[in-house]
Structure formats: structure tokens, C-alpha cells
Design a protein around this motif. Structure first.
Motif, PDB file in Angstrom:
ATOM      1  N   ALA A  21     -74.158 100.328   3.766  1.00 49.91           N
ATOM      2  CA  ALA A  21     -73.242 101.376   3.347  1.00 49.91           C
ATOM      3  C   ALA A  21     -73.261 102.961   4.224  1.00 49.91           C
ATOM      4  CB  ALA A  21     -73.343 101.884   1.983  1.00 49.91           C
ATOM      5  N   GLN A  22     -71.885 103.465   4.546  1.00 49.26           N
ATOM      6  CA  GLN A  22     -72.031 104.789   5.345  1.00 49.26           C
ATOM      7  C   GLN A  22     -72.404 105.986   4.269  1.00 49.26           C
ATOM      8  OE1 GLN A  22     -67.859 104.371   6.387  1.00 49.26           O
ATOM      9  NE2 GLN A  22     -68.300 102.980   8.247  1.00 49.26           N
ATOM     10  N   TYR A  23     -72.370 105.747   3.120  1.00 46.65           N
ATOM     11  CA  TYR A  23     -72.341 106.922   2.180  1.00 46.65           C
ATOM     12  C   TYR A  23     -74.066 106.872   2.029  1.00 46.65           C
ATOM     13  CZ  TYR A  23     -72.226 109.358  -2.222  1.00 46.65           C
ATOM     14  OH  TYR A  23     -72.521 110.285  -3.314  1.00 46.65           O
ATOM     15  N   LYS A  43     -73.359  99.846  -7.437  1.00 46.71           N
ATOM     16  CA  LYS A  43     -73.380  99.726  -6.060  1.00 46.71           C
ATOM     17  C   LYS A  43     -72.200 100.543  -5.355  1.00 46.71           C
ATOM     18  CE  LYS A  43     -73.486  97.882  -1.828  1.00 46.71           C
ATOM     19  NZ  LYS A  43     -74.237  98.666  -0.760  1.00 46.71           N
ATOM     20  N   TYR A  44     -72.642 101.569  -4.496  1.00 42.78           N
ATOM     21  CA  TYR A  44     -71.512 102.448  -3.817  1.00 42.78           C
ATOM     22  C   TYR A  44     -70.938 101.568  -2.557  1.00 42.78           C
ATOM     23  CZ  TYR A  44     -73.605 106.229  -6.793  1.00 42.78           C
ATOM     24  OH  TYR A  44     -74.166 107.002  -7.647  1.00 42.78           O
ATOM     25  N   PHE A  45     -69.805 102.065  -2.109  1.00 43.67           N
ATOM     26  CA  PHE A  45     -68.973 101.408  -1.132  1.00 43.67           C
ATOM     27  C   PHE A  45     -68.654 102.669  -0.396  1.00 43.67           C
ATOM     28  CE2 PHE A  45     -68.651  97.998  -4.219  1.00 43.67           C
ATOM     29  CZ  PHE A  45     -69.157  96.940  -3.408  1.00 43.67           C
ATOM     30  N   GLN A  46     -68.193 102.431   1.000  1.00 45.70           N
ATOM     31  CA  GLN A  46     -67.578 103.508   1.785  1.00 45.70           C
ATOM     32  C   GLN A  46     -68.369 104.643   1.692  1.00 45.70           C
ATOM     33  OE1 GLN A  46     -63.410 103.474   1.271  1.00 45.70           O
ATOM     34  NE2 GLN A  46     -63.126 101.455   1.919  1.00 45.70           N
ATOM     35  N   TYR A  47     -67.841 105.888   1.489  1.00 45.73           N
ATOM     36  CA  TYR A  47     -68.226 106.913   1.489  1.00 45.73           C
ATOM     37  C   TYR A  47     -68.286 107.610  -0.049  1.00 45.73           C
ATOM     38  CZ  TYR A  47     -66.845 107.203   6.274  1.00 45.73           C
ATOM     39  OH  TYR A  47     -66.732 106.950   7.616  1.00 45.73           O
ATOM     40  N   GLY A  48     -68.715 106.611  -0.774  1.00 48.84           N
ATOM     41  CA  GLY A  48     -69.305 106.868  -2.191  1.00 48.84           C
ATOM     42  C   GLY A  48     -67.888 107.059  -2.803  1.00 48.84           C
TER      43      GLY A  48
END
Length: 195
Positions: A21-23, A43-48
Motif C-alpha cells: 500500500a502507498q499509505y 485494511k487500508y488502500f491507496q493513500y488511506g
């Protein structure tokens, strides 16, 4: 059997999700207190700004212990007309996909909203049970869509977040459009960091 089923679902989710993830935060684990009381895995995705939450906990513990349901109650009344404590709250498994937006400058405070599904397992006492021999009711599974909205404050300088969220569950099977409100507060700790 049920325990291994839920653990298998969690393991597959954690293994299959992209761990790059980028976050900065990737996976968080928390505790919810209220309705429901239980475990939260995020679960975080992209930039949160997007997340997927799994909640495993109580169903009807604080609200709905003595509600009418279909053609009977969730709890039985004794001869004095008071509810018995023989019918405990049920269990629920919930998955919610959420969108997050920062409040003001920085990422310390975020608001979020999301939608998903919920499966419940609980004892139900129908009129047929009261007439027949099964006075304690029968276990049954129910399911339907769920949604929530909330606010989260991430404590500066560490991996802890405090949150408050509210929402509702609308049962589709077996009792069409039976509604159950949900309100809980809790704390989450980010345990896996992104690369």
C-alpha cells in the motif's frame, strides 16, 4: 468448526490483500465497545482514503436483547412477566468498505462512511417453540446489508487511533426489513506498516 471458519476468512483476507500500500498504515487491529462489542480488523488502500473493515462481535447485547422478532421474542419471559437471562446475545460477522476524508488540515481527524454486509447467529424463540418442547429457542442465521459513518482521531506520534461510529443493519433473510441500530466507540492500533 465456526472458529476455524472465521480464522480462515481472516487469514485469506490478510494474505490476499496487496501489502504494498502507498499509505504508511497498512493493517490495523482494534476493539469496539458498544453495539457491537468485538474485534475490528482494518485494511487500508491507496493513500488511506479507502479501507475494508472486518468486525466480529456481539449482536444484540446492548440493544435488542428483549425485542420482538418475527412471531416471537429474542428472550423468554418468566411467570412474573420479567425477561429471563437464558437467551444471550448472538454473534455477528461484518464486512464494510469505507471512504475516508480528512477534517481540516492534516490527517489527524478523519470522517468516514461505508457499506457492506452482515451475517448474524442468534437464538430465537418462536410461538411454535413456546407451544412445543424447545422452550429455550432455536439457533438461526440471518443476513443483510449494513452501513456506518464515523469519525476517527489518530494520536500524533504513534500508531493509535480512537474512533466513534454509528450505523445500522437491515435484515433481508429471514425477516425482510428487520432493522437493528449499531453504535460503538473504540481504539485501533496499526500493526503492519506499508513499505
Amino acid at each position: 468448526m465456526k472458529k476455524s471458519f472465521f480464522l480462515g476468512i481472516i487469514a485469506m483476507l490478510l494474505i490476499s490483500l496487496d501489502s504494498t500500500a502507498q499509505y504508511n498504515n497498512n493493517i490495523a487491529v482494534g476493539l469496539k465497545i458498544g453495539e457491537p462489542i468485538g474485534l475490528n480488523i482494518r485494511k487500508y488502500f491507496q493513500y488511506g482514503d479507502k479501507t475494508f473493515d472486518i468486525n466480529i462481535g456481539s449482536y444484540g447485547l446492548l440493544y435488542g436483547q428483549h425485542r420482538k422478532y418475527r412471531d416471537g421474542p429474542y428472550h423468554l419471559k418468566n411467570s412474573n412477566g420479567k425477561y429471563t437471562s437464558s437467551q444471550p446475545a448472538g454473534m455477528m460477522f461484518q464486512g464494510i468498505y469505507s471512504w475516508h476524508r480528512p477534517v481540516g488540515k492534516g490527517d489527524a481527524i478523519k470522517v468516514y462512511y461505508g457499506f457492506g454486509g452482515q451475517v448474524n447467529y442468534r437464538t430465537y424463540v418462536s410461538k411454535d417453540n413456546l407451544i412445543g418442547t424447545n422452550q429455550n429457542g432455536e439457533k438461526h442465521v440471518s443476513m443483510g446489508p449494513t452501513g456506518n459513518a464515523g469519525i476517527e482521531y489518530n494520536l500524533p506520534g504513534n500508531d493509535v487511533g480512537i474512533f466513534l461510529d454509528a450505523g445500522g443493519y437491515v435484515e433481508i433473510v429471514p425477516d425482510l426489513l428487520f432493522m437493528h441500530p449499531q453504535l460503538s466507540a473504540g481504539v485501533r492500533v496499526n500493526i503492519v506498516r506499508g513499505k
